[in-house]
Motif scaffolding. Structure first.
Motif, PDB file in Angstrom:
ATOM      1  N   ASP A  52      71.878   5.554  -3.587  1.00 38.19           N
ATOM      2  CA  ASP A  52      72.566   6.167  -4.766  1.00 38.19           C
ATOM      3  C   ASP A  52      71.967   7.425  -5.378  1.00 38.19           C
ATOM      4  N   ASP A  53      70.458   7.031  -5.472  1.00 35.36           N
ATOM      5  CA  ASP A  53      69.582   7.917  -6.239  1.00 35.36           C
ATOM      6  C   ASP A  53      69.349   9.195  -5.183  1.00 35.36           C
ATOM      7  N   GLN A  54      70.118   9.300  -3.967  1.00 32.36           N
ATOM      8  CA  GLN A  54      69.730  10.619  -3.026  1.00 32.36           C
ATOM      9  C   GLN A  54      68.647  10.459  -2.364  1.00 32.36           C
ATOM     10  N   LYS A  55      68.042   9.273  -1.879  1.00 33.48           N
ATOM     11  CA  LYS A  55      67.020   9.068  -1.047  1.00 33.48           C
ATOM     12  C   LYS A  55      67.483   8.485   0.308  1.00 33.48           C
ATOM     13  N   LEU A  56      66.615   8.678   1.373  1.00 28.13           N
ATOM     14  CA  LEU A  56      66.945   8.569   2.790  1.00 28.13           C
ATOM     15  C   LEU A  56      66.377   7.314   3.114  1.00 28.13           C
ATOM     16  N   LEU A  57      66.937   6.151   3.517  1.00 31.68           N
ATOM     17  CA  LEU A  57      66.351   4.879   4.193  1.00 31.68           C
ATOM     18  C   LEU A  57      65.662   5.188   5.568  1.00 31.68           C
ATOM     19  N   LEU A  58      64.570   4.929   5.589  1.00 34.09           N
ATOM     20  CA  LEU A  58      63.814   5.104   6.932  1.00 34.09           C
ATOM     21  C   LEU A  58      63.315   3.877   7.194  1.00 34.09           C
ATOM     22  N   VAL A  59      62.585   3.674   8.526  1.00 25.16           N
ATOM     23  CA  VAL A  59      61.909   2.610   9.081  1.00 25.16           C
ATOM     24  C   VAL A  59      60.378   3.321   9.402  1.00 25.16           C
ATOM     25  N   LYS A  60      59.270   2.467   9.216  1.00 31.14           N
ATOM     26  CA  LYS A  60      58.006   2.829   9.572  1.00 31.14           C
ATOM     27  C   LYS A  60      57.813   1.825  10.394  1.00 31.14           C
ATOM     28  N   GLN A  61      57.289   2.300  11.723  1.00 30.74           N
ATOM     29  CA  GLN A  61      56.841   1.385  12.920  1.00 30.74           C
ATOM     30  C   GLN A  61      55.856   1.825  13.844  1.00 30.74           C
ATOM     31  N   TYR A  62      55.458   1.122  14.674  1.00 30.82           N
ATOM     32  CA  TYR A  62      54.299   1.608  15.844  1.00 30.82           C
ATOM     33  C   TYR A  62      55.319   1.598  17.015  1.00 30.82           C
ATOM     34  N   ARG A  63      55.061   2.911  17.453  1.00 29.89           N
ATOM     35  CA  ARG A  63      55.824   3.150  18.839  1.00 29.89           C
ATOM     36  C   ARG A  63      54.749   3.082  20.212  1.00 29.89           C
ATOM     37  N   LYS A  64      54.794   2.288  20.875  1.00 26.12           N
ATOM     38  CA  LYS A  64      53.713   2.242  21.944  1.00 26.12           C
ATOM     39  C   LYS A  64      54.007   3.536  22.860  1.00 26.12           C
ATOM     40  N   ALA A  65      55.060   3.724  23.050  1.00 23.22           N
ATOM     41  CA  ALA A  65      55.284   4.935  24.215  1.00 23.22           C
ATOM     42  C   ALA A  65      54.389   6.136  23.541  1.00 23.22           C
ATOM     43  N   ILE A  66      54.351   6.393  22.422  1.00 18.36           N
ATOM     44  CA  ILE A  66      53.452   7.578  21.819  1.00 18.36           C
ATOM     45  C   ILE A  66      52.268   7.347  21.081  1.00 18.36           C
ATOM     46  N   LYS A  68      51.624   5.723  18.513  1.00 16.21           N
ATOM     47  CA  LYS A  68      51.359   6.073  16.957  1.00 16.21           C
ATOM     48  C   LYS A  68      52.407   5.626  16.118  1.00 16.21           C
ATOM     49  N   ILE A  69      52.412   5.632  14.639  1.00 12.77           N
ATOM     50  CA  ILE A  69      53.109   5.140  13.769  1.00 12.77           C
ATOM     51  C   ILE A  69      54.258   6.168  13.717  1.00 12.77           C
ATOM     52  N   SER A  70      55.406   5.819  13.540  1.00 11.01           N
ATOM     53  CA  SER A  70      56.611   6.930  13.774  1.00 11.01           C
ATOM     54  C   SER A  70      57.450   6.352  12.457  1.00 11.01           C
ATOM     55  N   ILE A  71      57.786   7.525  11.602  1.00 12.54           N
ATOM     56  CA  ILE A  71      58.890   7.022  10.547  1.00 12.54           C
ATOM     57  C   ILE A  71      60.334   7.554  11.029  1.00 12.54           C
ATOM     58  N   GLU A  72      61.390   6.583  11.068  1.00  9.48           N
ATOM     59  CA  GLU A  72      62.882   6.902  11.889  1.00  9.48           C
ATOM     60  C   GLU A  72      63.949   6.381  11.094  1.00  9.48           C
ATOM     61  N   ILE A  73      65.136   7.039  11.219  1.00  7.50           N
ATOM     62  CA  ILE A  73      66.227   6.459  10.666  1.00  7.50           C
ATOM     63  C   ILE A  73      66.528   5.034  11.493  1.00  7.50           C
ATOM     64  N   PRO A  74      66.994   4.068  10.599  1.00 10.69           N
ATOM     65  CA  PRO A  74      67.312   2.930  11.446  1.00 10.69           C
ATOM     66  C   PRO A  74      68.283   3.060  12.722  1.00 10.69           C
ATOM     67  N   ALA A  75      68.152   2.352  13.686  1.00 10.44           N
ATOM     68  CA  ALA A  75      68.969   2.400  14.953  1.00 10.44           C
ATOM     69  C   ALA A  75      68.597   1.296  15.783  1.00 10.44           C
ATOM     70  N   GLY A  76      69.310   1.275  16.795  1.00  8.62           N
ATOM     71  CA  GLY A  76      69.253   0.105  17.502  1.00  8.62           C
ATOM     72  C   GLY A  76      70.207  -0.017  19.011  1.00  8.62           C
ATOM     73  N   LEU A  77      70.112  -0.700  19.672  1.00  6.85           N
ATOM     74  CA  LEU A  77      70.778  -0.593  21.080  1.00  6.85           C
ATOM     75  C   LEU A  77      72.095  -1.416  20.881  1.00  6.85           C
ATOM     76  N   LYS A  78      73.066  -0.724  21.723  1.00  7.38           N
ATOM     77  CA  LYS A  78      74.243  -1.435  21.662  1.00  7.38           C
ATOM     78  C   LYS A  78      74.139  -2.747  22.617  1.00  7.38           C
ATOM     79  N   ASP A  79      74.860  -3.737  22.353  1.00  8.21           N
ATOM     80  CA  ASP A  79      74.868  -5.078  22.933  1.00  8.21           C
ATOM     81  C   ASP A  79      76.244  -5.465  23.439  1.00  8.21           C
ATOM     82  N   ALA A  80      75.993  -6.664  24.211  1.00 11.09           N
ATOM     83  CA  ALA A  80      77.586  -7.346  24.785  1.00 11.09           C
ATOM     84  C   ALA A  80      78.321  -7.680  23.508  1.00 11.09           C
ATOM     85  N   GLU A  81      77.835  -7.885  22.423  1.00 11.99           N
ATOM     86  CA  GLU A  81      78.475  -8.620  21.204  1.00 11.99           C
ATOM     87  C   GLU A  81      79.065  -7.227  20.320  1.00 11.99           C
ATOM     88  N   ASP A  82      78.265  -6.087  20.371  1.00 12.79           N
ATOM     89  CA  ASP A  82      78.905  -5.075  19.601  1.00 12.79           C
ATOM     90  C   ASP A  82      78.461  -3.714  20.619  1.00 12.79           C
TER      91      ASP A  82
END
Length: 184
Positions: A52-66, A68-82
């Motif tokens: 509501d105060d015009q900030k973007l929610l992001l997640v900080k996590q380590y990404r093995k493929a690169i 290094k630490i990466s800051i990203e928007i929340p995301a995930g895989l589709k699965d059988a349930e959704d």
């Protein structure tokens, strides 16, 4: 002009939890043969979540493929349930950030890297966030920190090379476009 490549032979190399690796022999439009290395993927959804105060929610996590630490928007895989992108986006927002949203909008969808994968990503915008008392649990293999950044802070993370994955760069430029147009 014809563009289609016809599959002559397809070999499954690896069938993993998230992806399948395929090598295909193909017949090119010019009559020659070639090989294609393909990563099959069930698809994913991502969330551009504004507080509501015009900030973007992001997640900080380590990404093995690169490596290094990466800051990203929340995301995930589709699965059988959704298998539905919006359901996936709602689940991932709650799992990764502990928030739900009252207002959802579809923004866009695209193939992340069609040169070697069929991953299809749907992106949604979420607003009017509500902190959940008992959110869905994070995936067991995720170590993440939730960030709420202003546009300037997010842009700085981009300039410093911490926010560089395609979906999050898209989100940042989407936000910039909205600001130029007078919306936030």
């Amino acid at each position: 002009m014809e563009f289609e490549e016809k599959t002559i032979k397809s070999e499954l190399i690896y069938d993993g939890k998230v992806t399948k690796y395929i090598v295909e022999d193909v017949l090119l439009p010019n009559g020659k043969q070639s090989k294609r290395e393909i990563v099959r993927h069930d698809g994913a959804a991502a969330v551009i979540a504004f507080t509501d105060d015009q900030k973007l929610l992001l997640v900080k996590q380590y990404r093995k493929a690169i490596e290094k630490i990466s800051i990203e928007i929340p995301a995930g895989l589709k699965d059988a349930e959704d298998e539905n992108g919006l359901k996936t986006a709602k689940r991932e927002l709650e799992e990764e950030t502990g928030f739900q949203a009252q207002v959802w909008s579809f923004i866009t969808s695209f193939y992340s890297t069609p040169g070697f994968t069929d991953e299809f990503l749907e992106i949604y915008e979420a607003r009017q966030l509500i902190k959940v008392d008992n959110p869905l649990p994070k995936d067991e293999d995720e170590t993440i920190e939730v960030l709420a950044l202003t546009f300037e802070e997010a842009w700085h993370a981009y300039e410093e090379g911490h926010l560089r994955d395609s979906k999050s760069v898209f989100a940042l430029f989407y936000w910039k476009m909205k600001k130029i147009q007078g919306f936030n």
